[in-house]
Design an enzyme around this catalytic site. Structure first.
Site, short mmCIF file in Angstrom:
data_model
loop_
_atom_site.label_atom_id
_atom_site.label_comp_id
_atom_site.label_asym_id
_atom_site.label_seq_id
_atom_site.Cartn_x
_atom_site.Cartn_y
_atom_site.Cartn_z
N GLU A 66 0.84 -1.20 0.00
CA GLU A 66 0.00 0.00 0.00
C GLU A 66 0.88 1.26 0.00
OE1 GLU A 66 -0.24 -2.61 1.94
OE2 GLU A 66 -2.32 -3.10 2.43
N GLY A 90 6.14 -1.81 14.86
CA GLY A 90 5.38 -0.82 14.08
C GLY A 90 4.28 -0.16 14.88
N ARG A 91 3.51 -0.97 15.61
CA ARG A 91 2.37 -0.40 16.36
C ARG A 91 2.80 0.27 17.66
NH1 ARG A 91 2.28 -5.75 15.64
NH2 ARG A 91 2.50 -7.14 17.43
N GLU A 112 -3.52 -6.63 17.08
CA GLU A 112 -2.38 -7.19 16.34
C GLU A 112 -1.37 -7.79 17.34
OE1 GLU A 112 0.53 -4.89 13.75
OE2 GLU A 112 -0.82 -5.57 12.17
N HIS A 140 -25.54 7.71 20.94
CA HIS A 140 -26.68 7.80 20.02
C HIS A 140 -26.55 6.78 18.90
CE1 HIS A 140 -28.13 11.41 22.03
NE2 HIS A 140 -26.83 11.64 22.23
O1 F6P Z 1 0.76 -5.85 7.94
C1 F6P Z 1 0.85 -5.41 9.23
C2 F6P Z 1 2.00 -4.47 9.41
O2 F6P Z 1 3.20 -5.14 9.29
C3 F6P Z 1 1.92 -3.73 10.73
O3 F6P Z 1 2.44 -4.44 11.78
C4 F6P Z 1 2.66 -2.47 10.43
O4 F6P Z 1 2.41 -1.45 11.35
C5 F6P Z 1 2.12 -2.17 9.04
O5 F6P Z 1 1.99 -3.44 8.43
C6 F6P Z 1 2.98 -1.28 8.20
O6 F6P Z 1 4.25 -1.80 8.02
P1 F6P Z 1 5.45 -0.90 7.51
O7 F6P Z 1 5.66 0.18 8.48
O8 F6P Z 1 6.60 -1.84 7.41
O9 F6P Z 1 5.07 -0.35 6.16
#
Ligand code: F6P
Length: 543
Positions: free
Chosen positions: A215, A270-271, A356, A387
């Site tokens: 993405e 990441g999270r 996650e 609501h």
């Molecule tokens: O697909 C899940 C994940 O790996 C998450 O853990 C992470 O925050 C997200 O995709 C984005 O990953 P990146 O920062 O490597 O693009």
């Protein structure tokens, strides 16, 4: 060998206790039976936070047994192992040290025997320089114009954290800058953002830990093309692109200058990366000082978690109460309800953080678990949720333990908005706990036929989390509090909270399907009947 939680003596004691009190009500527990259940026993005040858990289906004995259970799962030593930089993310062979990112004193953290503090300081300084340059109008685009729009391109932890934080701290932001977030690989996301931006004055931040995420790379390439087309030169990229990543090689390959790369490391999940360079867009929005104040808030709660005894430890108690409901009562979901519009993306952020991390069914010994793990996390800001879905929380057949997050002093002074907001905040937890009985309805002369519909059974558990005011500092405390709740629960469930293998299969299959969607793909599809049919239907109707 790690222990199976439900085979410990302490869990069995807890279960016995559960059997003895499960039919009790919050009203009884709080008001009648157990006079010791005073607010003092069930609330903790720490560095400006009030965590009140008096409206729960618990007694003092419940907390004692829960804490003993946490002890039996070695929670304290697991916390120490995390801080010591041990590779507690075993399946990825990584340490877990996001707490070092907000260390504001001269403490030492190391990974593999090497101190990581100089690295953190170096990147924090880079963030400071960049954000100051942008905020002072000194960061110029290729055409010589000052940057006024920032577009963070990232997904998951590389999007939800900074987006949520930038929204939460909007009141402290520089209103001359517009900060946008693009995450979805639905092209409409980037198109709508670009429609609001001028290439001359836009700075793109490509945020990706791996720098391989489909993405993000798709959107980053699209943005690059948009910019290069405008200036008719690839040279413009250096003025308009920054990258935040652990994968420096891939960033360079993408074409971003070395000096425009801010780095983080594999020991930042990441999270859990908001306080790393991933927070750059937030720092640009609120400035270095406010960002630093946020780090201090994080650090305050980190220290609380690390040093407070388990029975006075807010994230530990939150985790234990969650375990109590998830595993003993078998309630499947947990709602997070901030009575604060600025926190409107907090539940979405927490969904990734919690689900996650703890949405796992294999324990740390590699065996399938025979108990329930992470709950479904969801929520919306109050009063909007009232609501929409509160009907189910009040009168539905499912019990949903909920966190009510509120602020004593408003960020914006208006007439009486805040008192109305907070009146609702207090009213909801009161209504959920105590409900409304048939007798009360009769006393109100409610028509007989309507009485069954108007009864509120109550007995719905809630936590009340009250801060003085939403500031960068208290915001940091809040996020850290939930991070450590998640850690606590991972230990109680004996699972690895810091990997995420469950997201991989979908990615692999999507890669396989992508070429099959091309109009000239003529080979026979090799999926199951259902998927083949759906892909063919899509292709037949695709213009
Ligand atoms: O697909 C899940 C994940 O790996 C998450 O853990 C992470 O925050 C997200 O995709 C984005 O990953 P990146 O920062 O490597 O693009």
């Amino acid at each position: 060998m790690y222990k199976n939680p439900i085979e410990t003596k302490e869990y069995k004691d807890l279960k016995k206790h559960y059997n003895s009190i499960q039919k009790d009500s919050i009203r009884d527990l709080l008001e009648e039976k157990n006079k010791e259940n005073t607010l003092d026993n069930f609330s903790i005040e720490s560095d400006g936070i009030l965590f009140d858990f008096s409206k729960n289906l618990i007694t003092k004995e419940t907390i004692n047994l829960l804490v003993k259970f946490a002890d039996s799962m070695n929670l304290k030593s697991e916390i120490d192992r995390m801080y010591a930089g041990k590779k507690i993310n075993k399946t990825e062979d990584r340490a877990v040290l996001h707490t070092a990112l907000r260390e504001t004193e001269d403490k030492q953290y190391s990974v593999d025997g090497t101190s990581i503090m100089p690295l953190i300081e170096q990147e924090r300084n880079k963030m400071k320089n960049i954000s100051e340059k942008v905020r002072l109008g000194k960061w110029k685009g290729y055409g010589g114009n000052a940057i006024t729009s920032i577009v963070n391109i990232g997904i998951g932890g590389s999007d939800l954290g900074p987006l949520m934080a930038t929204e939460a701290l909007k009141a402290y932001s520089d209103r001359n800058l517009s900060i946008h977030y693009v995450s979805n690989v639905d092209g409409s996301d980037i198109m709508e953002v670009l429609a609001k931006c001028n290439p001359e004055t836009t700075l793109f931040i490509i945020a990706s830990k791996t720098f391989t995420t489909q993405e993000t790379m798709t959107n980053a390439n699209f943005a690059r093309e948009w910019l290069v087309n405008h200036f008719d030169s690839t040279e413009a990229v250096s003025n308009h692109f920054l990258a935040l990543s652990t994968n420096i090689e891939a960033v360079i390959k993408f074409g971003i200058d070395k000096e425009n790369i801010l780095e983080f490391w594999d020991w930042v999940g990441g999270r859990y990366s908001l306080t790393s360079v991933i927070g750059l867009s937030t720092m640009i929005s609120i400035g270095y000082d406010k960002f630093y104040e946020m780090l201090k808030g994080f650090n305050s709660m980190d220290n609380h978690f690390r040093h407070k005894p388990l029975n006075e430890n807010i994230p530990v108690l939150m985790g234990l109460l969650g375990f109590w409901y998830n595993n003993l009562f078998e309630f499947d979901t947990h709602a997070v309800l901030p009575y604060c519009q600025y926190l409107h993306r907090f539940p979405a952020y927490l969904q990734q953080g919690d689900m996650e991390s703890n949405g796992k069914s294999i324990d740390r010994n590699g065996n399938k678990v025979n108990y329930s793990t992470g709950p479904i996390i969801w929520g919306e800001p109050g009063t909007n949720g009232q609501h929409a879905f509160y009907q189910l929380i009040h009168q539905g057949t499912k019990i949903i333990p909920s966190d009510f997050i509120g602020y004593i002093n408003p960020t914006n002074s208006t007439d009486d908005h805040h008192e109305k907001l907070m009146a609702n905040y207090f009213a909801q937890t009161e209504a959920l706990a105590f409900g409304k009985s048939i007798d009360e309805l009769k006393q109100e002369n409610i028509e007989k036929e309507l009485i069954p519909f108007k009864v509120f059974e109550g007995n719905r558990p809630t936590n009340t989390i009250l801060f003085n005011k939403l500031t960068p500092y208290t915001f940091g405390q809040l996020i850290s509090m939930y991070e450590h709740k998640i850690f606590t629960q991972g230990i109680l469930w004996n699972i690895y909270s810091f990997d995420q293998w469950g997201v991989e299969l979908g990615k692999v299959l999507a890669k396989k399907i992508l070429p099959e969607l091309k109009y000239n793909f003529s080979e026979k599809l090799q999926h199951d009947e259902s998927t083949n049919k759906l892909i063919n239907y899509y292709k037949k109707n695709r213009n």
